[in-house]
Design a protein around this motif. Structure first.
Motif, PDB file in Angstrom:
ATOM      1  N   SER A   1       0.833  -1.207   0.000  1.00  0.00           N
ATOM      2  CA  SER A   1       0.000   0.000   0.000  1.00  0.00           C
ATOM      3  C   SER A   1       0.866   1.255   0.000  1.00  0.00           C
ATOM      4  O   SER A   1       0.589   2.213  -0.728  1.00  0.00           O
ATOM      5  CB  SER A   1      -0.927   0.010   1.219  1.00  0.00           C
TER       6      SER A   1
ATOM      7  N   HIS B   1      -6.670   6.074  12.333  1.00  0.00           N
ATOM      8  CA  HIS B   1      -7.258   5.084  11.437  1.00  0.00           C
ATOM      9  C   HIS B   1      -6.922   3.687  11.961  1.00  0.00           C
ATOM     10  O   HIS B   1      -5.826   3.456  12.463  1.00  0.00           O
ATOM     11  CB  HIS B   1      -6.705   5.249  10.022  1.00  0.00           C
TER      12      HIS B   1
ATOM     13  N   GLN C   1      -9.118  -4.319   5.235  1.00  0.00           N
ATOM     14  CA  GLN C   1      -9.198  -2.903   5.594  1.00  0.00           C
ATOM     15  C   GLN C   1      -7.859  -2.174   5.443  1.00  0.00           C
ATOM     16  O   GLN C   1      -7.820  -0.943   5.430  1.00  0.00           O
ATOM     17  CB  GLN C   1      -9.676  -2.757   7.041  1.00  0.00           C
TER      18      GLN C   1
ATOM     19  N   SER D   1      -7.213   0.437   2.293  1.00  0.00           N
ATOM     20  CA  SER D   1      -8.062   1.623   2.375  1.00  0.00           C
ATOM     21  C   SER D   1      -7.707   2.493   3.575  1.00  0.00           C
ATOM     22  O   SER D   1      -7.716   3.728   3.492  1.00  0.00           O
ATOM     23  CB  SER D   1      -9.536   1.211   2.446  1.00  0.00           C
TER      24      SER D   1
ATOM     25  N   ALA E   1      -4.511   4.344   2.684  1.00  0.00           N
ATOM     26  CA  ALA E   1      -4.775   5.374   1.680  1.00  0.00           C
ATOM     27  C   ALA E   1      -5.522   6.557   2.289  1.00  0.00           C
ATOM     28  O   ALA E   1      -5.230   7.730   1.987  1.00  0.00           O
ATOM     29  CB  ALA E   1      -5.575   4.784   0.524  1.00  0.00           C
ATOM     30  N   GLU E   2      -6.476   6.277   3.157  1.00  0.00           N
ATOM     31  CA  GLU E   2      -7.222   7.345   3.819  1.00  0.00           C
ATOM     32  C   GLU E   2      -6.309   8.170   4.712  1.00  0.00           C
ATOM     33  O   GLU E   2      -6.392   9.406   4.747  1.00  0.00           O
ATOM     34  CB  GLU E   2      -8.365   6.739   4.627  1.00  0.00           C
TER      35      GLU E   2
ATOM     36  N   THR F   1      -4.440   8.766  -4.529  1.00  0.00           N
ATOM     37  CA  THR F   1      -5.264   9.505  -3.577  1.00  0.00           C
ATOM     38  C   THR F   1      -5.253  10.965  -3.984  1.00  0.00           C
ATOM     39  O   THR F   1      -4.338  11.438  -4.657  1.00  0.00           O
ATOM     40  CB  THR F   1      -4.736   9.392  -2.133  1.00  0.00           C
TER      41      THR F   1
END
Length: 564
Positions: free
Chosen positions: A35, A155, A162, A165, A168-169, A205
């Motif tokens: 990621s 996060h 999960q 994501s 990335a968030e 992103t």
């Protein structure tokens, strides 16, 4: 009707084949490093720990460059500097409990300075989440709660699906203005378990932009156009937004004198005719800014240091451009514009069309600076000024410098010419000790084409002395100037001013032979003097790899003036 955000990218046949047949032997840790790589990360900082080993094992199978420091807080400072220098989110890999908590002071500095740090910490196994039921080593009742008051966002990933994501968030949050540190945590068992999830390849992103509201820009432009005595305070937000050129254009169009805050060093050319430099702890500067009929504050919350310890009371209209909503009008009523400094300055440049003519502005700037210099000269602080001048002479113009909370750094805040934007950094955001050397290591990792200078006192140096091993291990081009005054010099001065005498057992520090200590790590060291500092420092900076220069000297602070 089809909108751009309705479009779905279809995988190619090759992508479909790869997704259906992921390589064997991958774990949740691989999803973490995949990621990060997909988002554009190339370098990560951190320390391994029992619960985080799944991530560190996965590093072996990735192309990410890992730089391991010896203390988690120092790893956080290194990531902070990497983020400041590159403008990219700097991954910081940490373990559970003590490892995670040890990074908090560094993350506080990153938050105060708007440095994008993506901290990823492990957690106890999923069965133990919720506090104390299984008695896992390093377990906390609510680890994320320790970070919520420090970072921008928290996060969590409780399953492997999960992880991409959540990362990335978090990445998006770190790079959305105002930039800052974020926290992600993932349980140990999720990191260690094998995964059938496809290799992470999509990582785009889109951090949200923060443009100014046009009606507010119109009012600000009108006020500035009609102003007779405009002035500008430029803070760290200008540097973080890479907006120094736009600031200069606007200042010249308005003929508005500019003072840079300690966090905004380099936002405006030091020797420009409109430059008031950074003498914020001087009443002559404060008086000048109070006299402005329109004061434009860009990228600063006008906090304690930027407001001459809250003695600054502007009499004219204040326009404040600030990306951090919590800082907007937090100290002074203003026309508050919640916006990124770069976008707001561009909007003002497009709206303030007619150049303003004021041939007296440079003359008024010179008068203020002459008064400041005369006041400092009257205090007979030749040694301090000579030492600072020697550092400036030795340091190449584009080389970054990192300053700890030490007397020479306090001088540098006001009196040091940084040479260029985004080249001078200090821990004045949160004010913790030990920042300079590990931060300089992060900067050297970000850009090996320039030597990097770190400046510490002997007290602050002991916070990060272990990182000499890191500097040596990775061959980082950092020269560490340690000003050895036998203790916490600035605290000694503060206590003397406040109480008449310091508590010597608290402020005086029997210390090591820093030259011998450096050499024991395989790092060359030299003991210098004020007379030989420029030569010795220049030689060290010109020599590849890490080095230490020790200056035994007791420096004094100039007396600030907060009121008439």
């Amino acid at each position: 009707m089809t909108h751009d955000h309705d479009l779905v990218l279809r995988p190619t046949p090759a992508q479909t084949e790869a997704a259906l047949n992921p390589p064997p032997g991958r774990t949740g840790g691989d999803l973490v490093v995949e990621s990060l790589a997909a988002l554009g990360a190339t370098t990560v900082f951190g320390l391994p720990g029992q619960h985080a080993l799944g991530v560190f094992d996965a590093l072996r199978r990735s192309d990410l460059r890992y730089i391991g420091l010896r203390v988690e807080n120092n790893a956080g400072f290194a990531a902070d500097a990497y983020g400041r220098i590159t403008g990219e989110a700097a991954p910081l890999l940490l373990s559970t409990g003590p490892g995670a908590l040890t990074s908090l002071a560094a993350l506080q500095e990153a938050r105060a300075a708007s440095a994008p740090v993506l901290a990823i910490g492990s957690q106890v196994p999923t069965a133990g989440l919720g506090g104390g039921r299984h008695g896992y080593l390093h377990e906390l009742p609510d680890q994320a709660a320790s970070f919520r008051g420090v970072v921008k966002s928290v996060h969590t990933a409780r399953t492997q699906s999960q992880i991409p994501s959540a990362i990335a968030e978090a990445w998006t949050s770190a790079l959305t203005v105002p930039h800052g540190p974020v926290w992600v945590e993932i349980p140990q068992d999720v990191l260690l378990a094998e995964t059938a999830i496809p290799v992470v390849t999509g990582g785009d992103t889109f951090p949200e932009e923060l443009p100014p509201r046009p009606e507010l820009t119109a009012v600000a432009a009108d006020l500035l156009t009609r102003a007779e005595r405009p002035a500008i305070i430029a803070g760290g937000g200008v540097v973080r937004a890479d907006a120094a050129k736009k600031l200069r254009q606007l200042a010249e169009r308005l003929q508005a004198p500019v003072v840079t805050t300690f966090g905004g060093k380099g936002a405006f050319p030091w020797t420009h005719p409109l430059s008031l430099q950074s003498w914020l702890e001087d009443r002559h500067t404060t008086d000048f800014l109070e006299d402005a009929d329109v004061l434009l504050v860009i990228g600063s919350g006008l906090g304690e240091l930027s407001s001459n310890y809250h003695t600054f009371t502007p009499r004219g209209r204040v326009i404040q451009i600030e990306a951090d909503l919590g800082k907007l009008e937090s100290n002074h009523p203003a026309l508050g514009i919640h916006a990124d400094a770069r976008l707001a300055l561009q909007a003002l440049l497009e709206t303030v069309e007619e150049p303003r003519t004021d041939p007296t502005a440079p003359e008024r700037v010179r008068e203020v600076l002459d008064k400041v210099r005369a006041r400092v000269a009257a205090q007979e602080l030749t040694l301090e000024q000579d030492v600072l001048a020697a550092v400036r002479k030795a340091l190449p113009s584009r080389a970054p410098s990192f300053w700890d909370m030490t007397i020479l750094a306090y001088w540098a805040w006001s009196a040091f010419d940084p040479g260029a934007p985004n080249t001078m950094h200090s821990a004045q955001g949160a004010g913790g000790l030990g920042y300079a050397f590990p931060a300089a290591l992060g900067a050297a990792a970000a850009d090996p084409t320039h030597p990097v200078l770190a400046v510490s006192g002997d007290g602050g140096a002991l916070y990060s002395i272990a990182e000499l091993a890191t500097a040596r291990q990775y061959g980082l081009n950092v020269t560490w100037l340690i000003v050895d005054d036998g203790g916490y010099g600035i605290l000694r001065a503060y206590m003397t001013d406040a109480f008449g005498t310091p508590t010597a057992t608290a402020t005086d520090l029997p210390g090591p032979d820093f030259v011998a200590l450096a050499e024991s790590f395989g790092v060359p060291g030299v003991r210098t003097s004020p007379e030989t500092l420029a030569r010795d420092l220049a030689k060290a900076l010109a020599t590849p790899g890490p080095s230490v220069v020790v200056l035994p000297a007791v420096l004094r602070m100039f007396a600030p003036t907060h009121a008439d």
